[in-house]
Design a protein around this motif. Structure first.
Motif, short mmCIF file in Angstrom:
data_model
loop_
_atom_site.label_atom_id
_atom_site.label_comp_id
_atom_site.label_asym_id
_atom_site.label_seq_id
_atom_site.Cartn_x
_atom_site.Cartn_y
_atom_site.Cartn_z
N HIS A 82 0.83 -1.19 0.00
CA HIS A 82 0.00 0.00 0.00
C HIS A 82 0.86 1.25 0.00
O HIS A 82 1.84 1.34 0.71
CB HIS A 82 -0.93 0.04 1.21
N HIS A 112 -8.61 -1.64 4.49
CA HIS A 112 -8.87 -2.46 3.31
C HIS A 112 -7.62 -3.15 2.78
O HIS A 112 -7.72 -4.15 2.10
CB HIS A 112 -9.51 -1.62 2.20
N HIS A 162 -4.76 2.93 7.65
CA HIS A 162 -4.31 4.22 7.12
C HIS A 162 -5.52 5.11 6.85
O HIS A 162 -6.64 4.61 6.75
CB HIS A 162 -3.45 4.04 5.87
N HIS A 167 -8.03 7.55 4.86
CA HIS A 167 -8.59 7.91 3.55
C HIS A 167 -9.44 9.17 3.71
O HIS A 167 -10.03 9.38 4.77
CB HIS A 167 -9.56 6.83 3.06
ZN LIG Z 1 -6.02 2.76 1.14
#
Ligand SMILES: [Zn+2]
Ligand SMILES: [Zn+2]
Length: 174
Positions: free
Chosen positions: A2, A90, A95, A97
């Motif tokens: 990610h 996800h 983190h 969003h």
């Molecule tokens: Zn993400």
């Protein structure tokens, strides 16, 4: 893997959207892959239309003639492109969003480019976004260089201009 896009990469993605060919969902897939953006859904024709409209909004930031107008355009992007921040699980570690989970690609691009540009330009300098200074090129770029004095979209355009200046200088001497 990610990547956190809400920073320099978000600004670079914003410039890439302005420059991108956006004719089909495959163009969105390619753009996302180039910028290591993991799409949560497959792009559709609606995403293509939406991203083309979003590109017009992004170009208003790129082409804003003054800092004040640039800030206004950025605030419009933030109002349209982002939702309240939330922590997502996800993919990989938790983190933040600036959008809900599981949205269409168009909204992923909008949140990343709106917040990324706003963050990048306020942290690193409002002038760090523009178009290539070569007379035959109008490619948009986010200036992530250390000194923040980038004038051309690429080394290729910078070299072409250097050659031109050199030739003009030589013919002036003859
Ligand atoms: Zn993400
Ligand atoms: Zn250029």
């Amino acid at each position: 893997m990610h990547f956190n896009h809400y920073s320099d990469e978000g600004a670079q993605l914003a410039a890439a959207v302005v420059n991108a060919r956006l004719d089909s969902p495959a163009d969105i897939v390619a753009l996302a892959a180039e910028h290591y953006l993991l799409l949560e859904r497959s792009p559709t024709a609606e995403d293509v239309a939406g991203l083309r409209r979003w590109r017009t909004e992004l170009a208003r930031v790129v082409d804003a003639p003054t800092s004040g107008e640039r800030i206004e355009a950025l605030n419009r992007l933030l109002a349209r492109g982002t939702a309240h921040p939330r922590i997502s699980l996800h993919n990989g570690p938790p983190h933040v969003h600036f959008r809900p989970d599981d949205v269409p690609p168009e909204r992923q691009f909008a949140a990343i480019t709106a917040f990324g540009l706003a963050w990048f330009l306020t942290q690193r300098g409002l002038h760090r976004l523009g178009r290539c200074a070569a007379p035959d090129c109008d490619v948009a770029f986010a200036d992530v260089t250390r000194n923040g004095r980038q004038r051309y979209c690429s080394p290729r355009c910078a070299n072409r201009q250097a050659v031109r200046r050199h030739r003009a200088h030589r013919s002036a001497l003859q």
